[in-house]
Design an enzyme around this catalytic site. Sequence first.
Site, PDB file in Angstrom:
ATOM      1  N   GLU A 191       0.835  -1.202   0.000  1.00 29.04           N
ATOM      2  CA  GLU A 191       0.000   0.000   0.000  1.00 29.04           C
ATOM      3  C   GLU A 191       0.870   1.253   0.000  1.00 29.04           C
ATOM      4  OE1 GLU A 191      -2.140  -0.729   3.576  1.00 29.04           O
ATOM      5  OE2 GLU A 191      -0.504  -0.148   4.897  1.00 29.04           O
TER       6      GLU A 191
ATOM      7  N   ARG B 134      -2.006  -7.803  13.747  1.00 27.21           N
ATOM      8  CA  ARG B 134      -1.637  -6.880  14.819  1.00 27.21           C
ATOM      9  C   ARG B 134      -0.507  -7.463  15.648  1.00 27.21           C
ATOM     10  NH1 ARG B 134      -7.276  -6.877  16.215  1.00 27.21           N
ATOM     11  NH2 ARG B 134      -8.398  -5.262  15.097  1.00 27.21           N
TER      12      ARG B 134
END
Length: 317
Positions: free
Chosen positions: A117, A195
Site C-alpha cells: 500500500e 496486529r
Amino acid sequence: MEILKLNPVFKDYIWGGTRLRDDFGLKCDKEPIAEGWMLSCHKDGKSAVSGGKLDGVFLEDIIKKFGKEKIVGTKSLAFPYFPVLIKLIDAKDNLSIQVHPDNEYAERVEHEFGKTEIWYVLDAADGARLIYGFKEKISSEDFRAAIENNTLMDVLNSVEVKKGDLFFIEAGTVHAIGSGVLIAEIQQNSNSTYRVYDYGRVGKDGNPRELHIDKAVDVSKTEPPGYGIKPFGEEISVSGGISQLLTKCNLFTVYRYKIKKSMQFKTNKESFNHILAIDGNGEINGAPLKKGDSFFVPAGFGEYVINGNTEIIVTSI
C-alpha cells in the site's frame, strides 16, 4: 458506460475521529468514522453507484455484467479479481502496530491478495508520527523477543510526518499510523492485517483486541524500509495546473493533480481511472465534483475534463 460516482463504505474502528464527516462532508452516522472505503470491491465493504441509471448497484456487479476487460481494463486480466482498494483514513488515535502479508502467504493462508500500500499524507498535527519499519536489521527471534518483553517500540523506526509525505509500504513492512494523521491510502484489494501491539486497548466488546504474533513474525521484514517518505516525482507545471507522480509500481500508478481552471484526462483500454477529490470544488464532464467525492472512469471511456479549483488523486493500474 458513463463515469460512475461511488458511495463510500465506512468503518468505525475505535481509533477513528470525525474529520471524514467534518472536513470532507461525507455523510455517515457512525461514531467514530475511522475509514471511508472510496473504491472497493472487497467482501468486507463494496462500493455502490450514487445517482444515474445504475444508482445503488455495486461496482462489482457492474464489472460482472459488462466484463472485467471492458470496465476495469486489459491490465486487470493479470489479476484474479479487482486489484485495488482506496481509502480515506482519519487516525484520531494511534493505530495498532501491524503488518500485512505478501501475495504468496496471503493466498495460501488468508485466500486473498497480500497487501502492499501507499499512504499519501493529507494532513498531520504538529509532531505527529508514523511507525515505518525498523531502525536497523534484526532477526525474527529478536523481533519476537521485543514483542514479548514489551520493548518493541525501542526497535521500530518512528518518523515525524507532515502533509505531502508519501510512504510506500511493501507487504511485510511493520507500520502504524500515529494519532493526528489524515491519509489517502491506495492498496491491494486485501483486508489481511496482523496486529503486533495495540497499546493494551480493548474493543467494543470490552475484551483486548486480538493480536496475531505468530503470523506477524512469519511475514515481517525485520529491517529498515527500502523507500524514503517523499512522492516518487516532483511537482510539474502542466496545462491547467500541477501534476505530481506519487507512486508507480506493478500494482498501481498514482498521480496527484492540482487543477487551477481546467485539465483534460483520458482512459484507454488498458485501465480505469479512479478520481478521489481531496480539496476544492469543480466539475467532471459537467457533473459536480467536490472534496470527498469518488468517481470511477471505466477503461476505454476516452477523454474527460475536470474544471474548477480542485485537487485530486488519480489511480490506475
